[in-house]
Design a protein around this motif. Structure first.
Motif, short mmCIF file in Angstrom:
data_model
loop_
_atom_site.label_atom_id
_atom_site.label_comp_id
_atom_site.label_asym_id
_atom_site.label_seq_id
_atom_site.Cartn_x
_atom_site.Cartn_y
_atom_site.Cartn_z
N SER A 198 -65.83 39.76 -92.66
CA SER A 198 -66.02 41.22 -92.73
C SER A 198 -66.63 41.61 -94.07
O SER A 198 -67.56 42.43 -94.13
CB SER A 198 -64.69 41.94 -92.50
N PHE A 199 -66.15 41.02 -95.15
CA PHE A 199 -66.71 41.31 -96.47
C PHE A 199 -68.13 40.78 -96.57
O PHE A 199 -69.03 41.46 -97.08
CB PHE A 199 -65.84 40.68 -97.57
N ALA A 200 -68.36 39.55 -96.08
CA ALA A 200 -69.69 38.95 -96.15
C ALA A 200 -70.71 39.78 -95.37
O ALA A 200 -71.85 39.98 -95.82
CB ALA A 200 -69.64 37.52 -95.63
N ALA A 201 -70.31 40.28 -94.19
CA ALA A 201 -71.22 41.08 -93.38
C ALA A 201 -71.56 42.40 -94.07
O ALA A 201 -72.72 42.84 -94.06
CB ALA A 201 -70.60 41.34 -92.01
N ASP A 202 -70.57 43.03 -94.69
CA ASP A 202 -70.82 44.28 -95.42
C ASP A 202 -71.75 44.03 -96.60
O ASP A 202 -72.66 44.82 -96.87
CB ASP A 202 -69.50 44.89 -95.90
N LEU A 203 -71.52 42.93 -97.31
CA LEU A 203 -72.36 42.61 -98.46
C LEU A 203 -73.80 42.33 -98.02
O LEU A 203 -74.76 42.77 -98.67
CB LEU A 203 -71.78 41.40 -99.21
N SER A 204 -73.94 41.61 -96.92
CA SER A 204 -75.27 41.34 -96.39
C SER A 204 -75.98 42.63 -96.00
O SER A 204 -77.17 42.83 -96.31
CB SER A 204 -75.16 40.41 -95.18
N ARG A 205 -75.26 43.52 -95.35
CA ARG A 205 -75.85 44.80 -94.93
C ARG A 205 -76.26 45.64 -96.14
O ARG A 205 -77.35 46.22 -96.16
CB ARG A 205 -74.81 45.58 -94.11
N ASP A 206 -75.43 45.66 -97.17
CA ASP A 206 -75.70 46.50 -98.34
C ASP A 206 -76.79 45.96 -99.24
O ASP A 206 -77.43 46.71 -99.97
CB ASP A 206 -74.41 46.68 -99.16
N THR A 207 -76.99 44.64 -99.22
CA THR A 207 -77.94 44.02 -100.14
C THR A 207 -79.20 43.49 -99.47
O THR A 207 -80.19 43.20 -100.15
CB THR A 207 -77.28 42.84 -100.88
N GLY A 208 -79.15 43.33 -98.16
CA GLY A 208 -80.28 42.74 -97.46
C GLY A 208 -80.31 41.22 -97.53
O GLY A 208 -81.26 40.60 -97.03
N LEU A 209 -79.27 40.61 -98.10
CA LEU A 209 -79.22 39.15 -98.19
C LEU A 209 -78.96 38.55 -96.81
O LEU A 209 -78.17 39.07 -96.03
CB LEU A 209 -78.11 38.71 -99.15
N SER A 210 -79.60 37.43 -96.53
CA SER A 210 -79.41 36.74 -95.26
C SER A 210 -77.99 36.20 -95.17
O SER A 210 -77.43 35.71 -96.16
CB SER A 210 -80.42 35.59 -95.15
N LEU A 211 -77.41 36.25 -93.97
CA LEU A 211 -76.03 35.84 -93.74
C LEU A 211 -75.98 34.80 -92.63
O LEU A 211 -76.59 34.98 -91.57
CB LEU A 211 -75.18 37.06 -93.35
N ALA A 212 -75.24 33.73 -92.88
CA ALA A 212 -75.02 32.69 -91.87
C ALA A 212 -73.53 32.44 -91.74
O ALA A 212 -72.80 32.43 -92.74
CB ALA A 212 -75.74 31.40 -92.25
N TYR A 213 -73.06 32.23 -90.49
CA TYR A 213 -71.66 31.93 -90.21
C TYR A 213 -71.53 30.43 -89.98
O TYR A 213 -72.29 29.85 -89.19
CB TYR A 213 -71.18 32.69 -88.97
N GLU A 214 -70.55 29.80 -90.66
CA GLU A 214 -70.36 28.36 -90.53
C GLU A 214 -68.92 28.08 -90.15
O GLU A 214 -68.02 28.13 -91.00
CB GLU A 214 -70.74 27.65 -91.83
N PRO A 215 -68.64 27.78 -88.88
CA PRO A 215 -67.25 27.58 -88.44
C PRO A 215 -66.58 26.37 -89.07
O PRO A 215 -65.34 26.31 -89.10
CB PRO A 215 -67.39 27.42 -86.92
N ARG A 216 -67.34 25.43 -89.60
CA ARG A 216 -66.71 24.28 -90.25
C ARG A 216 -66.07 24.65 -91.58
O ARG A 216 -65.30 23.87 -92.14
CB ARG A 216 -67.72 23.15 -90.44
N PHE A 217 -66.37 25.85 -92.09
CA PHE A 217 -65.74 26.31 -93.32
C PHE A 217 -64.52 27.19 -93.07
O PHE A 217 -64.07 27.91 -93.97
CB PHE A 217 -66.75 27.07 -94.19
N ILE A 218 -63.96 27.17 -91.84
CA ILE A 218 -62.70 27.89 -91.63
C ILE A 218 -61.55 27.10 -92.28
O ILE A 218 -61.69 25.92 -92.58
CB ILE A 218 -62.40 28.16 -90.15
N GLU A 219 -60.44 27.78 -92.45
CA GLU A 219 -59.28 27.18 -93.10
C GLU A 219 -58.72 26.04 -92.25
O GLU A 219 -58.96 25.94 -91.05
CB GLU A 219 -58.20 28.25 -93.32
N MET A 220 -57.95 25.18 -92.90
CA MET A 220 -57.22 24.12 -92.21
C MET A 220 -56.25 24.72 -91.21
O MET A 220 -55.63 25.75 -91.47
CB MET A 220 -56.45 23.29 -93.24
N SER A 221 -56.13 24.10 -90.05
CA SER A 221 -55.11 24.51 -89.08
C SER A 221 -53.75 23.97 -89.52
O SER A 221 -53.60 22.77 -89.77
CB SER A 221 -55.45 23.97 -87.69
N PHE A 222 -52.76 24.87 -89.59
CA PHE A 222 -51.40 24.47 -89.95
C PHE A 222 -50.50 24.34 -88.72
O PHE A 222 -49.27 24.23 -88.86
CB PHE A 222 -50.80 25.47 -90.94
N GLY A 223 -51.08 24.35 -87.54
CA GLY A 223 -50.30 24.08 -86.33
C GLY A 223 -49.13 25.04 -86.15
O GLY A 223 -49.30 26.26 -86.21
#
Length: 200
Positions: free
Chosen positions: A59-84
């Motif tokens: 949510s923060f990254a998307a707002d920053l991208s919108r406000d600055t015009g910077l390109s945004l990419a989503y990478e699911p491999r950078f999600i947190e570790m699963s703690f089961g």
């Protein structure tokens, strides 16, 4: 020799504070958003934003991208570790109900995976895979990577050649900003940490 600069930014305070969030999708609080906003300056150095798709980062990254015009990419491999089974529970609750697994995990997280959680080795493999793919695709740029404490710990430990057992010796507070430079000469990479828990 080419240089890629990566700023690692942890999300701020979230709802459900005090629990193991893991891969559950908690939202930022207003304080958390302000914490992340506080690291920014009028002159932002980045050329690309990459984020975990979980809301507390994205949510923060998307707002920053919108406000600055910077390109945004989503990478699911950078999600947190699963703690089961630990996700959504506090450390106090887990320590009380399952002290054996709780203390074993912090004594040696490599050999003692929480019940139904992702192993630390699997977590390491997916994060390093994403890191290498990021360097290949966005090399020679200044990147902002918005992600989680576990991911940042693991990447810093990888860069510093630290054993995984020492992962929790790295403190990563809310909105922590760390900078890494990666030098490449075509024959391999050399990475160094410029600062940790700093500000722009």
């Amino acid at each position: 020799m080419s240089v890629t600069t990566i700023d690692l930014l942890r999300h701020g305070e979230t709802e459900g504070e005090g629990v193991y969030r893991g891969q559950q999708d908690y939202l930022l609080t207003e304080i958390g958003r302000e914490q992340m906003q506080s690291v920014l300056t009028d002159e932002l150095p980045w050329q690309q934003i990459i984020t975990s798709p979980l809301s507390r980062c994205a949510s923060f990254a998307a707002d920053l991208s919108r406000d600055t015009g910077l390109s945004l990419a989503y990478e699911p491999r950078f999600i947190e570790m699963s703690f089961g089974q630990w996700e959504g529970k506090t450390a106090e609750t887990i320590e009380k109900n399952d002290p054996h697994h709780f203390f074993a995990f912090y004594d040696d997280p490599v050999l003692n995976t929480p019940p139904q959680a992702e192993t630390l080795i699997a977590f390491q493999q997916r994060c390093i895979s994403a890191w290498q793919a990021m360097l290949k695709q966005y090399g020679q740029r200044h990147i902002l990577l918005v992600t989680h404490a576990g991911v940042i710990r693991l990447l810093l430990a990888h860069i510093l050649s630290m054993p995984l057992q020492a992962l929790f010796h790295i403190d990563v507070p809310f909105a922590c900003l760390s900078r890494v430079e990666v030098y490449s000469d075509g024959n391999g990479d050399f990475a160094r940490v410029l600062f940790h828990a700093g500000r722009l």
